[in-house]
Design a protein around this motif. Structure first.
Motif, PDB file in Angstrom:
ATOM      1  N   SER A 239       0.867  -1.184   0.000  1.00  0.00           N
ATOM      2  CA  SER A 239       0.000   0.000   0.000  1.00  0.00           C
ATOM      3  C   SER A 239       0.895   1.223   0.000  1.00  0.00           C
ATOM      4  CB  SER A 239      -0.870   0.032   1.259  1.00  0.00           C
ATOM      5  OG  SER A 239      -1.612  -1.147   1.372  1.00  0.00           O
ATOM      6  N   VAL A 240       0.500   2.235  -0.755  1.00  0.00           N
ATOM      7  CA  VAL A 240       1.278   3.474  -0.776  1.00  0.00           C
ATOM      8  C   VAL A 240       0.493   4.545  -0.044  1.00  0.00           C
ATOM      9  CG1 VAL A 240       2.218   5.297  -2.235  1.00  0.00           C
ATOM     10  CG2 VAL A 240       2.446   2.912  -2.926  1.00  0.00           C
ATOM     11  N   LEU A 241       1.144   5.215   0.887  1.00  0.00           N
ATOM     12  CA  LEU A 241       0.501   6.280   1.651  1.00  0.00           C
ATOM     13  C   LEU A 241       0.942   7.617   1.080  1.00  0.00           C
ATOM     14  CD1 LEU A 241      -1.074   7.391   4.114  1.00  0.00           C
ATOM     15  CD2 LEU A 241       1.004   7.052   5.473  1.00  0.00           C
TER      16      LEU A 241
ATOM     17  N   ALA B  65      -2.526  10.171  -6.485  1.00  0.00           N
ATOM     18  CA  ALA B  65      -3.067   8.885  -6.044  1.00  0.00           C
ATOM     19  C   ALA B  65      -3.449   8.033  -7.243  1.00  0.00           C
ATOM     20  CB  ALA B  65      -4.261   9.105  -5.133  1.00  0.00           C
ATOM     21  N   GLU B  66      -4.029   8.655  -8.243  1.00  0.00           N
ATOM     22  CA  GLU B  66      -4.381   7.897  -9.453  1.00  0.00           C
ATOM     23  C   GLU B  66      -3.135   7.414 -10.159  1.00  0.00           C
ATOM     24  OE1 GLU B  66      -8.510  10.252 -10.404  1.00  0.00           O
ATOM     25  OE2 GLU B  66      -7.579   8.977 -11.917  1.00  0.00           O
ATOM     26  N   HIS B  67      -2.121   8.236 -10.195  1.00  0.00           N
ATOM     27  CA  HIS B  67      -0.853   7.820 -10.792  1.00  0.00           C
ATOM     28  C   HIS B  67      -0.256   6.666 -10.015  1.00  0.00           C
ATOM     29  CE1 HIS B  67       3.689   8.452 -11.286  1.00  0.00           C
ATOM     30  NE2 HIS B  67       3.259   7.876 -12.391  1.00  0.00           N
ATOM     31  N   ALA B  68      -0.309   6.756  -8.685  1.00  0.00           N
ATOM     32  CA  ALA B  68       0.248   5.691  -7.838  1.00  0.00           C
ATOM     33  C   ALA B  68      -0.444   4.371  -8.145  1.00  0.00           C
ATOM     34  CB  ALA B  68       0.063   6.048  -6.362  1.00  0.00           C
TER      35      ALA B  68
ATOM     36  N   SER C 239       3.329  -3.969  -8.076  1.00  0.00           N
ATOM     37  CA  SER C 239       3.237  -4.428  -6.682  1.00  0.00           C
ATOM     38  C   SER C 239       2.210  -3.655  -5.861  1.00  0.00           C
ATOM     39  CB  SER C 239       4.583  -4.282  -5.980  1.00  0.00           C
ATOM     40  OG  SER C 239       5.551  -5.076  -6.589  1.00  0.00           O
ATOM     41  N   ILE C 240       1.798  -2.480  -6.345  1.00  0.00           N
ATOM     42  CA  ILE C 240       0.913  -1.625  -5.537  1.00  0.00           C
ATOM     43  C   ILE C 240      -0.523  -2.111  -5.643  1.00  0.00           C
ATOM     44  CG2 ILE C 240       0.029   0.712  -5.163  1.00  0.00           C
ATOM     45  CD1 ILE C 240       2.655   1.741  -6.382  1.00  0.00           C
ATOM     46  N   SER C 241      -1.096  -2.513  -4.502  1.00  0.00           N
ATOM     47  CA  SER C 241      -2.479  -2.980  -4.541  1.00  0.00           C
ATOM     48  C   SER C 241      -3.421  -1.991  -3.863  1.00  0.00           C
ATOM     49  CB  SER C 241      -2.594  -4.342  -3.862  1.00  0.00           C
ATOM     50  OG  SER C 241      -2.128  -4.249  -2.539  1.00  0.00           O
ATOM     51  N   GLN C 242      -2.885  -0.990  -3.226  1.00  0.00           N
ATOM     52  CA  GLN C 242      -3.748  -0.049  -2.533  1.00  0.00           C
ATOM     53  C   GLN C 242      -3.060   1.300  -2.390  1.00  0.00           C
ATOM     54  OE1 GLN C 242      -4.310  -0.279   1.856  1.00  0.00           O
ATOM     55  NE2 GLN C 242      -6.396  -0.890   1.342  1.00  0.00           N
TER      56      GLN C 242
ATOM     57  N   ASP D 228      -3.221  -2.931 -10.398  1.00  0.00           N
ATOM     58  CA  ASP D 228      -4.582  -2.851  -9.853  1.00  0.00           C
ATOM     59  C   ASP D 228      -4.617  -1.763  -8.811  1.00  0.00           C
ATOM     60  OD1 ASP D 228      -5.173  -6.438  -9.603  1.00  0.00           O
ATOM     61  OD2 ASP D 228      -4.984  -5.064 -11.302  1.00  0.00           O
ATOM     62  N   PHE D 229      -5.789  -1.466  -8.337  1.00  0.00           N
ATOM     63  CA  PHE D 229      -5.806  -0.344  -7.409  1.00  0.00           C
ATOM     64  C   PHE D 229      -7.095  -0.281  -6.583  1.00  0.00           C
ATOM     65  CE2 PHE D 229      -6.077   3.849  -5.950  1.00  0.00           C
ATOM     66  CZ  PHE D 229      -7.166   4.495  -6.514  1.00  0.00           C
ATOM     67  N   ARG D 230      -6.939   0.082  -5.336  1.00  0.00           N
ATOM     68  CA  ARG D 230      -8.064   0.289  -4.429  1.00  0.00           C
ATOM     69  C   ARG D 230      -7.736   1.502  -3.587  1.00  0.00           C
ATOM     70  NH1 ARG D 230      -8.180  -4.276  -0.601  1.00  0.00           N
ATOM     71  NH2 ARG D 230      -8.773  -2.814   1.007  1.00  0.00           N
ATOM     72  N   ALA D 231      -8.628   2.457  -3.533  1.00  0.00           N
ATOM     73  CA  ALA D 231      -8.300   3.664  -2.775  1.00  0.00           C
ATOM     74  C   ALA D 231      -8.931   3.635  -1.405  1.00  0.00           C
ATOM     75  CB  ALA D 231      -8.798   4.888  -3.531  1.00  0.00           C
ATOM     76  N   GLU D 232      -8.241   4.110  -0.423  1.00  0.00           N
ATOM     77  CA  GLU D 232      -8.725   4.127   0.954  1.00  0.00           C
ATOM     78  C   GLU D 232      -8.411   5.492   1.540  1.00  0.00           C
ATOM     79  OE1 GLU D 232     -10.369   0.586   2.315  1.00  0.00           O
ATOM     80  OE2 GLU D 232      -9.382   1.879   3.785  1.00  0.00           O
TER      81      GLU D 232
END
Lengths: 251, 346
Positions: free
Chosen positions: B61-63, B75-78, B84-87, B194-198
């Motif tokens: 997850s990237v903060l 965040a969209e770019h991330a 490896s980034i799933s969130q 892939d991506f999930r935003a929190e």
């Protein structure tokens, strides 16, 4: 206001270090030891603040085995008023040092803590930040300029960061870590070295300060870095360009 | 009061990695990220790349923290910049506009308390160095900083004594294991994900004991020193800021970044952010050219991992020649103009 300064005894910066054959660490027997250069800068800054009439006392603190007292005496010779030696054998990692510092702060109640940004032995660059975190104090790390405002109870710190110089303003009490260009430390003069012998030094053990020093880190081994292949001397710019182009393929 | 806003982006529910744990419990990593101009910064990708070495099935997850549309864009770019980034976790608040350590460390603590990662990773640049240890203290763990090699979830190698020795360290504590990595040891790739935003929890006890005043920096067209392929460094032998322009001209010809020794910065020839060395920037370019640099231990610490090192110095005994692949004993005031004349056009 009281200023506490951390000083660490390390292998002198000019010494070419040797890794022990058994890979347990770096050879320190019969090797010249000195005060960590960043700690000298920290102490110098504290002394200047005191000399400007903005602090009443400078307390130098060292942590480590018996021989650390030498570094403390150097600090007293530079001009610190008192010394504190937390005597501990074995590895002291930054988290333990920070906790010991916090315990001392609760006793001494300083208004400012100054540390070197890193020790040139383990190059951690952690302790100051950890002390600040444990105390909940603001931090001004990698300081190249410190300006105290006693009335406003604030300190302006210029920090050397990747993009240039960042200026932050911190409420006191605060923690500052020093970078190379903050100041040029003074030498201890002979009269001051003599005076230092009678300045008070208080000793503590980690047990007395209620701090457990057992670490969550273990050094597995210490090794030499990979050696570079020996280089060659070239005799002209033409030869250099030729080698860079046709041998190294970097241009 | 801080405002927290979630990103309005579609949720992708298929996880990137298997949810079965492997080895000693599952590994999950929080990368403390940086962004600028609506995109994730390159060092963050080094940290994500490094996280791969912590173990199989590591979900990253990237903060990101900041405010406004540039944060949203970042965040969209991330979300799409590394497999490896799933969130992506977003902290939207004024507290983070200038990336002060106090609110950042507190944010990391809160996110960790909520999500329970096994590892927290950042890059050891001036931001990471400032924040990570403070966060570690809040979480009561020892951080491992400036890591150059990762051999599993809790064993790391880091340089000590200005890189003249390497220390292999094992972390034996509880989660989380906090580490900062040298970006030169974990170069970043480029792919999609892939991506999930929190949304992240923002501390209501706002930390207002420090405030940002200003940043003084030099405008430059030269590539960033931290990840340039070629670096041209000058030492005190350049004698003046005016002469240092020769270094800049050569750098321009080579499409290189400009570096400097401590002595050159102390003497005022160039600003501090060009300093290469133990306590300055660590660089590992394809080609490092050092002009009028003696090669002190502390300078070498910052460039010894360069692929090819060239040294030009009048003094044949200068220690720099011991580390250079190609050494030319000569006067830089003659050599540099000759190089400018004879080097092929880029």
């Amino acid at each position: 206001m009281k200023i506490m300064v951390a000083v660490k005894r390390v292998i002198d910066y000019a010494v070419k270090i040797r890794v022990k054959a058994d890979k347990s660490g770096v050879e320190t027997q019969n090797v010249k030891m000195s005060m960590n250069p960043f700690c000298e800068i920290a102490l110098e800054e504290a002394l200047r603040i005191k000399e400007a009439g903005l602090a009443s006392e400078v307390v130098a603190v060292t942590m480590g085995p018996k021989q650390s007292i030498d570094t403390l005496r150097t600090g007293l010779a530079m001009g610190a008023d008192r010394g504190i030696h937390v005597e501990a054998t074995g590895d002291l990692f930054p988290l333990a040092v920070a906790k010991l510092f916090k315990a001392l702060v609760e006793i001494e109640k300083p208004g400012l803590i100054i540390l070197g940004k890193q020790a040139i032995d383990n190059d951690c660059n952690q302790t100051g930040q950890m002390v600040a975190g444990l105390l909940g104090w603001p931090q001004g790390t990698f300081a190249s300029k410190v300006v105290l405002d006693k009335e406003k109870q604030e300190v302006m710190v210029d920090r050397e960061v990747d993009g240039g110089l960042e200026t932050v303003c911190l409420n006191l009490p605060a923690v500052i870590t020093t970078d190379l260009r903050l100041n040029q430390p003074r030498y201890a003069t002979l009269p001051n070295i003599m005076k230092a012998k009678s300045k008070p030094v208080k000793k503590y053990t980690p047990e007395e300060l209620n701090v457990a020093t057992k670490s969550d880190l273990e050094v597995v081994e210490v090794t030499e870095p990979p050696k570079r292949k020996a280089g060659v001397l070239v005799s002209s710019v033409d030869e250099l360009i030729d080698k860079l182009k046709n041998e190294a393929h970097v241009i | 009061m801080a405002i927290v806003r979630a990103l309005r982006v579609p949720l992708r529910l298929r996880p990137r990695f298997s949810s079965l744990s492997s080895i000693a419990g599952s590994i999950s990593t929080l990368v403390i990220g940086e962004h600028e101009g609506g995109a994730v910064k390159a060092p963050t990708l080094s940290a994500v790349e490094a996280a791969k070495y912590l173990g199989e099935g590591n979900s990253v997850s990237v903060l990101l923290a900041g405010t406004g549309s540039s944060l949203q864009d970042a965040a969209e770019h991330a979300a799409s910049c590394h497999p490896s980034i799933s969130q992506v976790i977003v902290a939207d608040s004024d507290h983070f506009v200038h990336h002060l350590a106090e609110p950042w460390a507190r944010l990391v603590q809160l996110v960790q308390q909520r999500e329970g990662y096994s590892h927290i990773v950042t890059v050891s640049n001036s931001f990471g160095k400032n924040v990570l240890p403070r966060a570690a203290a809040l979480l009561d763990v020892s951080p491992i900083t400036d890591v150059v090699s990762i051999s599993g979830p809790n064993q790391f190698v880091r340089p000590i004594y200005a890189g003249n020795a390497l220390s292999t360290v094992r972390y034996t504590g509880n989660s989380p294991c906090l580490l900062s990595v040298r970006s030169t040891s974990f170069p970043e790739p480029t792919v999609a994900a892939d991506f999930r935003a929190e949304k992240a929890p923002i501390s209501q006890d706002s930390i207002r004991k420090s405030r940002y005043v200003k940043l003084t920096s030099q405008e430059t067209e030269r590539p960033d020193l931290g990840n340039a392929k070629v670096v041209v460094t000058g030492g005190r032998a350049l004698k003046s800021a005016e002469n240092f322009k020769m270094i800049e001209k050569l750098a321009e010809k080579l499409g290189a970044a400009v570096g400097a020794t401590r002595a050159a910065v102390d003497a005022g020839f160039v600003p501090n952010d060009l300093q290469v060395g133990q306590t300055g920037k660590i660089v590992a370019p394809e080609l490092y050219l050092a002009f009028g640099v003696s090669g002190a231990i502390q300078h070498v610490a910052g460039m010894r991992d360069s692929k090819v090192i060239v040294a030009v110095n009048k003094d044949s005994d200068a220690p720099i020649f011991k580390v250079a692949d190609y050494g030319l004993v000569g006067d830089l005031f003659e050599v540099i103009p000759e190089l400018l004349e004879k080097l092929p056009e880029k």
